[in-house]
Write a protein that holds these residues in place. Structure first.
Motif, short mmCIF file in Angstrom:
data_model
loop_
_atom_site.label_atom_id
_atom_site.label_comp_id
_atom_site.label_asym_id
_atom_site.label_seq_id
_atom_site.Cartn_x
_atom_site.Cartn_y
_atom_site.Cartn_z
N VAL A 1 -4.55 8.27 -1.04
CA VAL A 1 -4.14 9.72 -1.15
C VAL A 1 -4.88 10.50 -0.15
O VAL A 1 -5.96 10.55 -0.15
CB VAL A 1 -4.05 10.18 -2.65
N ARG A 2 -4.00 11.17 0.50
CA ARG A 2 -4.66 12.05 1.39
C ARG A 2 -4.45 13.46 1.21
O ARG A 2 -3.23 13.98 0.85
CB ARG A 2 -3.98 11.79 2.97
N PHE A 3 -5.66 14.04 1.41
CA PHE A 3 -5.54 15.53 0.91
C PHE A 3 -5.77 16.18 2.40
O PHE A 3 -6.72 16.15 2.82
CB PHE A 3 -6.38 16.16 -0.01
N GLY A 4 -4.68 17.16 2.81
CA GLY A 4 -4.79 17.73 4.21
C GLY A 4 -5.58 19.02 3.85
O GLY A 4 -5.89 19.53 2.87
N GLU A 5 -5.39 19.83 4.94
CA GLU A 5 -6.15 21.16 4.95
C GLU A 5 -5.39 22.09 4.07
O GLU A 5 -6.30 23.23 3.79
CB GLU A 5 -6.32 21.56 6.61
N LYS A 6 -4.21 22.31 4.24
CA LYS A 6 -3.45 23.24 3.45
C LYS A 6 -2.76 23.10 2.03
O LYS A 6 -2.66 21.90 1.80
CB LYS A 6 -2.23 23.93 4.60
N TYR A 7 -2.19 24.15 1.49
CA TYR A 7 -1.28 24.13 0.34
C TYR A 7 -2.09 23.30 -0.87
O TYR A 7 -3.20 22.90 -0.79
CB TYR A 7 -0.21 22.89 0.72
N LYS A 8 -1.54 23.63 -2.21
CA LYS A 8 -1.96 23.31 -3.28
C LYS A 8 -1.98 21.73 -3.58
O LYS A 8 -2.98 21.22 -4.26
CB LYS A 8 -1.02 23.83 -4.42
N VAL B 1 0.80 -1.31 0.01
CA VAL B 1 0.09 -0.01 0.02
C VAL B 1 0.74 1.43 0.13
O VAL B 1 1.75 1.26 0.99
CB VAL B 1 -0.97 -0.01 1.29
N TYR B 2 0.84 2.12 -1.01
CA TYR B 2 1.37 3.41 -1.00
C TYR B 2 0.60 4.58 -0.42
O TYR B 2 -0.39 4.69 -1.02
CB TYR B 2 1.69 3.54 -2.59
N LEU B 3 1.39 5.40 0.26
CA LEU B 3 0.53 6.42 0.99
C LEU B 3 1.19 7.60 0.30
O LEU B 3 1.99 8.30 0.90
CB LEU B 3 0.87 6.16 2.48
N SER B 4 0.19 8.11 -0.36
CA SER B 4 0.66 9.43 -1.06
C SER B 4 0.03 10.69 -0.56
O SER B 4 -1.24 10.56 0.35
CB SER B 4 0.06 9.26 -2.58
N GLY B 5 0.48 11.63 -0.89
CA GLY B 5 -0.06 13.10 -0.31
C GLY B 5 0.57 13.83 0.68
O GLY B 5 1.59 13.54 0.97
N GLU B 6 -0.44 14.43 1.68
CA GLU B 6 -0.14 15.37 2.60
C GLU B 6 1.18 14.83 3.57
O GLU B 6 1.28 13.84 4.03
CB GLU B 6 -1.29 15.71 3.41
N ILE B 7 2.19 15.81 3.91
CA ILE B 7 3.61 15.18 4.62
C ILE B 7 3.59 16.01 5.93
O ILE B 7 4.65 15.98 6.53
CB ILE B 7 4.83 15.47 3.52
N HIS B 8 2.56 16.77 6.34
CA HIS B 8 2.90 17.60 7.51
C HIS B 8 2.26 17.02 8.71
O HIS B 8 2.26 17.87 9.74
CB HIS B 8 2.49 19.06 7.09
N THR B 9 1.48 15.96 8.81
CA THR B 9 0.75 15.39 9.89
C THR B 9 1.33 14.09 9.79
O THR B 9 1.92 13.54 8.73
CB THR B 9 -0.67 15.46 10.04
N ASP B 10 0.80 13.44 11.31
CA ASP B 10 1.37 11.95 11.29
C ASP B 10 0.60 10.88 10.77
O ASP B 10 0.54 9.71 11.29
CB ASP B 10 1.52 11.77 12.78
N PHE C 1 4.04 -1.06 3.83
CA PHE C 1 3.63 0.36 3.37
C PHE C 1 4.66 0.94 2.63
O PHE C 1 5.88 1.01 3.38
CB PHE C 1 3.27 1.10 4.46
N THR C 2 4.37 2.01 1.64
CA THR C 2 5.61 2.72 1.03
C THR C 2 4.91 3.94 0.85
O THR C 2 3.87 4.21 0.98
CB THR C 2 5.90 2.06 -0.39
N ALA C 3 5.75 4.96 0.62
CA ALA C 3 5.70 6.50 0.40
C ALA C 3 6.59 7.41 -0.27
O ALA C 3 7.56 6.66 -0.30
CB ALA C 3 5.53 6.80 2.13
N PRO C 4 6.15 8.53 -0.63
CA PRO C 4 7.30 9.22 -1.13
C PRO C 4 8.06 9.62 0.19
O PRO C 4 7.87 9.42 1.25
CB PRO C 4 6.51 10.38 -1.60
N VAL C 5 9.34 10.33 -0.27
CA VAL C 5 9.94 11.05 1.04
C VAL C 5 9.33 12.11 1.73
O VAL C 5 8.56 13.05 0.95
CB VAL C 5 11.19 11.66 0.29
N THR C 6 8.98 12.04 3.01
CA THR C 6 7.95 13.13 3.76
C THR C 6 9.00 13.98 4.23
O THR C 6 8.40 14.83 5.10
CB THR C 6 7.30 12.14 4.58
N ASP C 7 10.24 14.07 4.34
CA ASP C 7 10.95 15.18 4.98
C ASP C 7 10.97 16.28 3.77
O ASP C 7 11.59 16.11 2.71
CB ASP C 7 12.53 14.43 5.08
#
Lengths: 152, 152, 152, 152, 152, 152, 152, 152
Positions: C86-93, C8-17, C35-41
């Motif tokens: 894919v998670r869309f957070g509250e902020k950013y484009k 399962v690849y976890l895409s999207g928002e990187i500012h919460t846990d 689980f895999t993901a893009p770089v979140t740093d």
């Protein structure tokens, strides 16, 4: 923005005049659509195999021969379609309609499913795979009009 | 000639114990098979969408939510299968079984269809797309044994 | 019916846990998931290109280099995933999240979209392409539990 | 060396006249291009689902119905395009534009992304997937001219 | 977030020790990578066809036989790779390296091209198809480290 | 450079011990190969259909049933193979061998064709589609050794 | 047996008149061929990126921009071609020609490689992937004549 | 329901007039079919390679050259066909016919196999992969008539 020609395969129920309704509705609106369909003559569809390739004593192989011959037509036409419309009528098992819906879905075709509200629960997985679920042929005409011309 | 591990998806009827029969028969023969299946708990399958994602007043969307959640499982498992077995039971519309047969066929999966002789005519197109048509779960066990080990 | 391992690849928002929440929830239930993901740093993700391959005066190419290096990871991992969340957070484009959703969709991956109700209208086309739309990470855990084990 | 006919899908922002600019520019140069696009009438695009298929009380499903109906058009036209141009305007979330960029990229379409310099950082992954990143519709006309005729 | 195992095919120049440098660098960092490569023994690569399948008088067919035998290995390994690294050295035509880059690109593999600055102009189209362009094997090690672990 | 495990499907002639020769030769060299094959028991291969699924009076359908059951095995194993070796023996029509060669070729598999010099002209199109044409099983062992380990 | 229209992409060397020779030769024989090609104006090909999209100080990005813009044309046209002819001239690195040969090969296009005998050894892997290797444009004309009309 | 134009590739035996029979039969019925075929001039088919590209002393390479040149035509035309008809005559090995049947099958083309009853057992796997098995060219005409027009 020119409207390109679209190809729409009309799958499913063969005992009412719904294909004609859709074709006439689209013609009346001048849509650039080519409609294709399985053979809708029930007798021909059942007997095409043995008519052309020779009789079979065993009903199972009588049916198999016919199914293969029909598949020459249906698999080719589904493969060329932009949109596949599948109508489930009131009667019969209609497993072939559901099979063609699954087949078209896995090929990445756009799907419109058309059926009355009584079948909604039994068709829920099929409906979920579709872009649109209509109740009447007239709605299908409107869906095609919008998809092709962008106008409601 | 080592026997590789095979993945077999068991689609279709959920009201009898046929999946267990096949799995037990293959286990008794020591076949290297992983069996997968849709969710076979009828209630869970109907309500998973609203249970997890929230209630819907409209039955159509109640069903849609559930169908989507079930598809997370079924599309993934069909995609990973080497062989898809689809059983049509005596009752119900079973359109989802026919849909999964068509879906698997277009993905290029090997298909075994299993049903009683009464359904043969109605399922003729589905049968034609399959490598084998069986009447009983025990025949499916024998087909898998032969396909995997090469021994009758 | 063994439960196979899923990716399962976890895409999207990187500012919460949220990724940790999902991974912990699935681990607590003993699910066989990788689980895999893009770089979140965020900093590493922005500067990886110039850090490794040399500085750029022009910000556009600074970004381009980094985007290419990140794509080495993300395109590979999306390609190997069974399910893309894919998670869309509250902020950013968050255009990259929407891009990855479209990319995964065209590859035929199963999609779960997760976002709060405020974004529902703006994300309607993205949601339509998904098998399930969740509002919370906990719902995603429950969706994965059901998809993988068949149990609610 | 004859110039073949090309099909170009113009995705993204719908509140300015950029599609007309590009179509007019290409027509003035006599390019053999067929342009296609999603429905750009915002109201029709939002309400097409309920207009054709019946009203929904729940806004989420109102949107879902419309998104499905729009997808009948957009997925078909993206699938037929040689080049997909995606424009990001100044305002709104425009997640659908990014989704279509990702979708087109995974289908192996050629991509031109067009946006102002303010969006460059937020769109860096989308830009990286594209063959060309333009700032103005006029540049898109020049890119198409060169791609199709080989002349600057 | 577990780090999955990756497969990296190292294509191109065979007269220096660059593959060993990259493999050692990745081993020192404990990366879960399997490296594969074409045969790098120049003599074996030239003569494998006639050695195994019998001599040829005509040099053209001597070469053809060897190229076919090498392709048994290279096409298989490129097909299994997640990332293809192509190094262009200082000397020789190296058309096979460019061919493998194009082949991998059309298969949708991630590409890293590695060459010195002198070749930049001649390789501009090849570089454009790649996610990253490196000048040294050490940079390739860092790219792989980042892609696989997400850490700079 | 680790040697990965390879899967090799051995298609064609079933009346001599050539598969065992190749498997033994590769085992003696310690190659990491999994060999697969169609069913090579001629009787079982002819009668598997009617043995498992019931007798047929008509020989044509007796054969058809068996061919379908065999295809459950062969299509799956060819689909999983890295390399397909097809041997044409001295006798019989062996159309199935040629069919499997064409099938494997269109799937993009690597092909080794093995036959004596007498068949060279009749097999010229089949040979042309192959990476290598061998005359003996021992040559096939050497081809596999080289392809897998890179050593002559 | 009607002769269908064919599309032939002429890749590679841009400093001699070989494309014209082939096109004229085929026109003289009345072949139904549409020829396509990359941009063969060396200056335009180098500078198209910065001409259309704005100047770059850094030569590397000057080249990258141009390569992307050229790829809008070349990837589209290779994708539409039935046959790809790649000519290697006497001079220059011509890595782009080898890259396009590999790209076309992995897309499953038919390949004709054309070069003088001096390059045979260096091009052996490229030649092996081709259906035909010619030494002169006139031979290419004859190959196309035979492929399209079936007449020598 | 307009009848679209179909493309039918006629593979196999080249020593009788069966292609003309089928083409004439379809023309007499006014079917919108384009027929294509391999080169049926036996001498040209054997010698096209050396005629165009230069003589070979070794018969094996003489054949290889010709097979490659013929493949320019056949692979292209099979790739464009809707239906592939393969006829097995009374004589010769006809491995190329079986190879083309397998090749077309793996590409997902519809298959009609035509042969006399004597070959039924030897062709059972090839027949199983086909939608229809005919004994005479006239039956092929009737199959095409039905597939294209839906009329017996």
């Amino acid at each position: 923005m020119t409207d390109q020609s679209w190809t729409v395969y009309l799958s499913g129920e063969i005992h009412t005049d719904w294909r004609r309704e859709i074709a006439d509705g689209c013609a009346a609106r001048g849509l650039p659509v080519v409609f294709t369909a399985p053979v809708t003559d029930h007798g021909a569809s059942d007997d095409c195999g043995v008519e052309i390739l020779g009789a079979e004593e065993n009903k199972f192989w009588h049916d198999r021969k016919g199914a293969g011959v029909n598949a020459l037509r249906t698999r080719t036409l589904i493969g060329k379609a932009d949109i596949v419309v599948v109508r489930f009528g009131e009667k019969y098992k209609q497993w072939n309609a559901a099979f063609e819906a699954g087949y078209a879905s896995a090929l990445g075709k756009r799907l419109i499913i058309q059926h009355g509200p009584d079948h909604a629960h039994a068709l829920k997985e099929v409906d979920e795979a579709a872009e649109a679920v209509a109740e009447t042929p007239e709605q299908v005409v409107r869906l095609l009009t919008y998809a092709i011309t962008g106008r409601l």
